[in-house]
Scaffold this motif. Structure first.
Motif, PDB file in Angstrom:
ATOM      1  N   ARG A   7      15.777  28.756  16.342  1.00 30.20           N
ATOM      2  CA  ARG A   7      15.472  27.761  15.314  1.00 30.20           C
ATOM      3  C   ARG A   7      15.517  28.482  13.972  1.00 30.20           C
ATOM      4  O   ARG A   7      14.876  29.513  13.799  1.00 30.20           O
ATOM      5  CB  ARG A   7      14.093  27.176  15.568  1.00 30.20           C
ATOM      6  CG  ARG A   7      13.615  26.187  14.528  1.00 30.20           C
ATOM      7  CD  ARG A   7      12.179  25.759  14.858  1.00 30.20           C
ATOM      8  NE  ARG A   7      11.583  25.022  13.781  1.00 30.20           N
ATOM      9  CZ  ARG A   7      11.532  23.684  13.732  1.00 30.20           C
ATOM     10  NH1 ARG A   7      12.052  22.970  14.697  1.00 30.20           N
ATOM     11  NH2 ARG A   7      10.954  23.078  12.717  1.00 30.20           N
ATOM     12  N   ILE A   8      16.265  27.935  13.046  1.00 27.41           N
ATOM     13  CA  ILE A   8      16.388  28.506  11.709  1.00 27.41           C
ATOM     14  C   ILE A   8      15.877  27.466  10.728  1.00 27.41           C
ATOM     15  O   ILE A   8      16.259  26.295  10.812  1.00 27.41           O
ATOM     16  CB  ILE A   8      17.855  28.850  11.381  1.00 27.41           C
ATOM     17  CG1 ILE A   8      18.426  29.833  12.411  1.00 27.41           C
ATOM     18  CG2 ILE A   8      17.965  29.404   9.964  1.00 27.41           C
ATOM     19  CD1 ILE A   8      19.931  29.992  12.315  1.00 27.41           C
ATOM     20  N   GLU A   9      15.041  27.889   9.807  1.00 25.74           N
ATOM     21  CA  GLU A   9      14.566  26.985   8.763  1.00 25.74           C
ATOM     22  C   GLU A   9      15.047  27.462   7.411  1.00 25.74           C
ATOM     23  O   GLU A   9      15.019  28.656   7.115  1.00 25.74           O
ATOM     24  CB  GLU A   9      13.033  26.898   8.778  1.00 25.74           C
ATOM     25  CG  GLU A   9      12.511  26.178   9.992  1.00 25.74           C
ATOM     26  CD  GLU A   9      11.045  25.791   9.875  1.00 25.74           C
ATOM     27  OE1 GLU A   9      10.574  25.552   8.744  1.00 25.74           O
ATOM     28  OE2 GLU A   9      10.390  25.721  10.927  1.00 25.74           O
ATOM     29  N   THR A  10      15.497  26.513   6.604  1.00 21.07           N
ATOM     30  CA  THR A  10      15.830  26.768   5.212  1.00 21.07           C
ATOM     31  C   THR A  10      14.837  25.962   4.380  1.00 21.07           C
ATOM     32  O   THR A  10      13.917  25.350   4.921  1.00 21.07           O
ATOM     33  CB  THR A  10      17.275  26.326   4.896  1.00 21.07           C
ATOM     34  OG1 THR A  10      17.359  24.900   4.956  1.00 21.07           O
ATOM     35  CG2 THR A  10      18.273  26.966   5.856  1.00 21.07           C
ATOM     36  N   GLU A  11      15.056  25.920   3.094  1.00 24.16           N
ATOM     37  CA  GLU A  11      14.145  25.171   2.230  1.00 24.16           C
ATOM     38  C   GLU A  11      14.016  23.707   2.663  1.00 24.16           C
ATOM     39  O   GLU A  11      12.919  23.172   2.733  1.00 24.16           O
ATOM     40  CB  GLU A  11      14.626  25.245   0.780  1.00 24.16           C
ATOM     41  CG  GLU A  11      13.714  24.546  -0.195  1.00 24.16           C
ATOM     42  CD  GLU A  11      14.217  24.632  -1.624  1.00 24.16           C
ATOM     43  OE1 GLU A  11      13.805  23.775  -2.429  1.00 24.16           O
ATOM     44  OE2 GLU A  11      15.003  25.542  -1.943  1.00 24.16           O
ATOM     45  N   ASP A  73      11.895  17.381   6.257  1.00 22.95           N
ATOM     46  CA  ASP A  73      10.834  16.421   5.947  1.00 22.95           C
ATOM     47  C   ASP A  73      10.874  15.158   6.805  1.00 22.95           C
ATOM     48  O   ASP A  73       9.841  14.670   7.234  1.00 22.95           O
ATOM     49  CB  ASP A  73      10.872  16.025   4.470  1.00 22.95           C
ATOM     50  CG  ASP A  73      10.455  17.161   3.552  1.00 22.95           C
ATOM     51  OD1 ASP A  73       9.802  18.118   4.038  1.00 22.95           O
ATOM     52  OD2 ASP A  73      10.787  17.101   2.359  1.00 22.95           O
ATOM     53  N   SER A  74      12.063  14.638   7.062  1.00 22.90           N
ATOM     54  CA  SER A  74      12.174  13.354   7.768  1.00 22.90           C
ATOM     55  C   SER A  74      12.485  13.491   9.252  1.00 22.90           C
ATOM     56  O   SER A  74      12.275  12.545  10.010  1.00 22.90           O
ATOM     57  CB  SER A  74      13.267  12.498   7.115  1.00 22.90           C
ATOM     58  OG  SER A  74      14.541  13.078   7.360  1.00 22.90           O
ATOM     59  N   GLY A  75      13.049  14.625   9.666  1.00 18.99           N
ATOM     60  CA  GLY A  75      13.499  14.785  11.048  1.00 18.99           C
ATOM     61  C   GLY A  75      14.847  14.127  11.313  1.00 18.99           C
ATOM     62  O   GLY A  75      15.311  14.093  12.452  1.00 18.99           O
ATOM     63  N   LEU A  76      15.507  13.622  10.267  1.00 13.70           N
ATOM     64  CA  LEU A  76      16.786  12.933  10.408  1.00 13.70           C
ATOM     65  C   LEU A  76      17.894  13.927  10.740  1.00 13.70           C
ATOM     66  O   LEU A  76      18.072  14.930  10.058  1.00 13.70           O
ATOM     67  CB  LEU A  76      17.118  12.191   9.114  1.00 13.70           C
ATOM     68  CG  LEU A  76      18.365  11.328   9.114  1.00 13.70           C
ATOM     69  CD1 LEU A  76      18.198  10.137  10.064  1.00 13.70           C
ATOM     70  CD2 LEU A  76      18.661  10.835   7.691  1.00 13.70           C
ATOM     71  N   TYR A 107      23.760  20.112   1.624  1.00 14.43           N
ATOM     72  CA  TYR A 107      23.274  20.498   2.955  1.00 14.43           C
ATOM     73  C   TYR A 107      24.216  21.473   3.656  1.00 14.43           C
ATOM     74  O   TYR A 107      23.768  22.414   4.312  1.00 14.43           O
ATOM     75  CB  TYR A 107      23.076  19.274   3.843  1.00 14.43           C
ATOM     76  CG  TYR A 107      21.954  18.351   3.449  1.00 14.43           C
ATOM     77  CD1 TYR A 107      20.726  18.845   3.009  1.00 14.43           C
ATOM     78  CD2 TYR A 107      22.104  16.980   3.534  1.00 14.43           C
ATOM     79  CE1 TYR A 107      19.692  17.985   2.669  1.00 14.43           C
ATOM     80  CE2 TYR A 107      21.073  16.111   3.205  1.00 14.43           C
ATOM     81  CZ  TYR A 107      19.872  16.623   2.772  1.00 14.43           C
ATOM     82  OH  TYR A 107      18.846  15.769   2.435  1.00 14.43           O
ATOM     83  N   ALA A 108      25.525  21.243   3.560  1.00 17.16           N
ATOM     84  CA  ALA A 108      26.480  22.112   4.257  1.00 17.16           C
ATOM     85  C   ALA A 108      26.416  23.537   3.725  1.00 17.16           C
ATOM     86  O   ALA A 108      26.457  24.495   4.503  1.00 17.16           O
ATOM     87  CB  ALA A 108      27.893  21.552   4.143  1.00 17.16           C
ATOM     88  N   THR A 109      26.292  23.691   2.421  1.00 18.40           N
ATOM     89  CA  THR A 109      26.200  25.037   1.846  1.00 18.40           C
ATOM     90  C   THR A 109      24.891  25.711   2.250  1.00 18.40           C
ATOM     91  O   THR A 109      24.886  26.888   2.648  1.00 18.40           O
ATOM     92  CB  THR A 109      26.331  24.967   0.314  1.00 18.40           C
ATOM     93  OG1 THR A 109      27.566  24.316  -0.019  1.00 18.40           O
ATOM     94  CG2 THR A 109      26.314  26.353  -0.301  1.00 18.40           C
ATOM     95  N   GLU A 110      23.800  24.984   2.181  1.00 14.10           N
ATOM     96  CA  GLU A 110      22.490  25.540   2.550  1.00 14.10           C
ATOM     97  C   GLU A 110      22.463  25.952   4.025  1.00 14.10           C
ATOM     98  O   GLU A 110      22.049  27.063   4.370  1.00 14.10           O
ATOM     99  CB  GLU A 110      21.402  24.499   2.270  1.00 14.10           C
ATOM    100  CG  GLU A 110      19.997  24.978   2.522  1.00 14.10           C
ATOM    101  CD  GLU A 110      18.948  23.931   2.130  1.00 14.10           C
ATOM    102  OE1 GLU A 110      17.857  23.962   2.735  1.00 14.10           O
ATOM    103  OE2 GLU A 110      19.205  23.098   1.227  1.00 14.10           O
ATOM    104  N   ALA A 111      22.914  25.064   4.897  1.00 14.44           N
ATOM    105  CA  ALA A 111      22.929  25.369   6.324  1.00 14.44           C
ATOM    106  C   ALA A 111      23.985  26.421   6.651  1.00 14.44           C
ATOM    107  O   ALA A 111      23.767  27.285   7.514  1.00 14.44           O
ATOM    108  CB  ALA A 111      23.192  24.094   7.130  1.00 14.44           C
ATOM    109  N   GLY A 112      25.113  26.362   5.943  1.00 14.23           N
ATOM    110  CA  GLY A 112      26.188  27.328   6.183  1.00 14.23           C
ATOM    111  C   GLY A 112      25.749  28.756   5.905  1.00 14.23           C
ATOM    112  O   GLY A 112      26.057  29.667   6.675  1.00 14.23           O
ATOM    113  N   ALA A 113      25.018  28.956   4.815  1.00  9.82           N
ATOM    114  CA  ALA A 113      24.528  30.301   4.498  1.00  9.82           C
ATOM    115  C   ALA A 113      23.582  30.792   5.587  1.00  9.82           C
ATOM    116  O   ALA A 113      23.671  31.948   6.037  1.00  9.82           O
ATOM    117  CB  ALA A 113      23.842  30.301   3.136  1.00  9.82           C
TER     118      ALA A 113
END
Length: 186
Positions: A7-11, A73-76, A107-113
């Motif tokens: 499990r990886i968490e970002t901001e 925040d939403s779980g979406l 989102y793609a950039t944040e998750a991609g990093a």
């Protein structure tokens, strides 16, 4: 660590293994003509189900695959992103696909990093590529924001050998230098 514990968490996001509850949004994404324009076209729900099972299977067999990307925040469920290397693939890919309502939010950039950090730290890869249709400007911009450059045309294995792609990518050293520079500037 067992794969199911990854499990990886970002901001704003959580990257985790796919779950059955992700499927309805996954099926919506794969039925959307615009979202699937550069990925082989829309799929009916039954075909999307078979495709959905690829990632859990790859996690089980290879020990890696794309993550489900979920809004913290939403779980979406927002999309899929992560390491991907099917038989005959042109390299070690970190790829992505996002639900249309998640487009344009970074989102793609944040998750991609986060996924590239994970892949380089855990898979021993010396480089990463992104296979992008030459007409997919949005994905090209994500690749650029991640520091990748267009290396030219590539070829996917059958049955996708006729689908045009450019191979974008960078080496592990380029990625690590970029991340160190980002941290120094923060």
């Amino acid at each position: 660590m067992k794969t199911e514990d990854i499990r990886i968490e970002t901001e704003r996001l959580v990257l985790r293994l796919p779950r059955i509850e992700d499927f309805d949004r996954y099926a919506e994404l794969h039925a959307d003509e615009g979202a699937m324009k550069f990925l082989g076209g829309p799929l009916p729900r039954a075909s999307a189900w078979r495709k959905f099972l690829q990632m859990p299977g790859a996690w089980q067999v290879q020990g890696f695959a794309m993550f489900s990307v979920v809004e913290k925040d939403s779980g979406l469920w927002l999309g899929q992103l992560g390491p991907w290397r099917p038989e005959g693939w042109p390299g070690n890919e970190v790829g992505w696909v996002f639900h249309p309502d998640a487009h344009g939010r970074g989102y793609a950039t944040e998750a991609g990093a986060a996924a590239m950090d994970w892949a380089f730290a855990n898979l021993g890869w010396s480089d990463v590529i992104h296979c992008i249709d030459p007409g997919n400007v949005a994905s090209q911009r994500v690749a650029e924001r991640l520091g990748s450059r267009n290396k030219g045309p590539g070829k996917l294995p059958p049955p996708s050998e006729d689908h045009p792609i450019d191979v974008w990518g960078q080496t592990r050293e380029q990625w690590l230098a970029r991340r160190a520079s980002e941290k120094a500037g923060a």
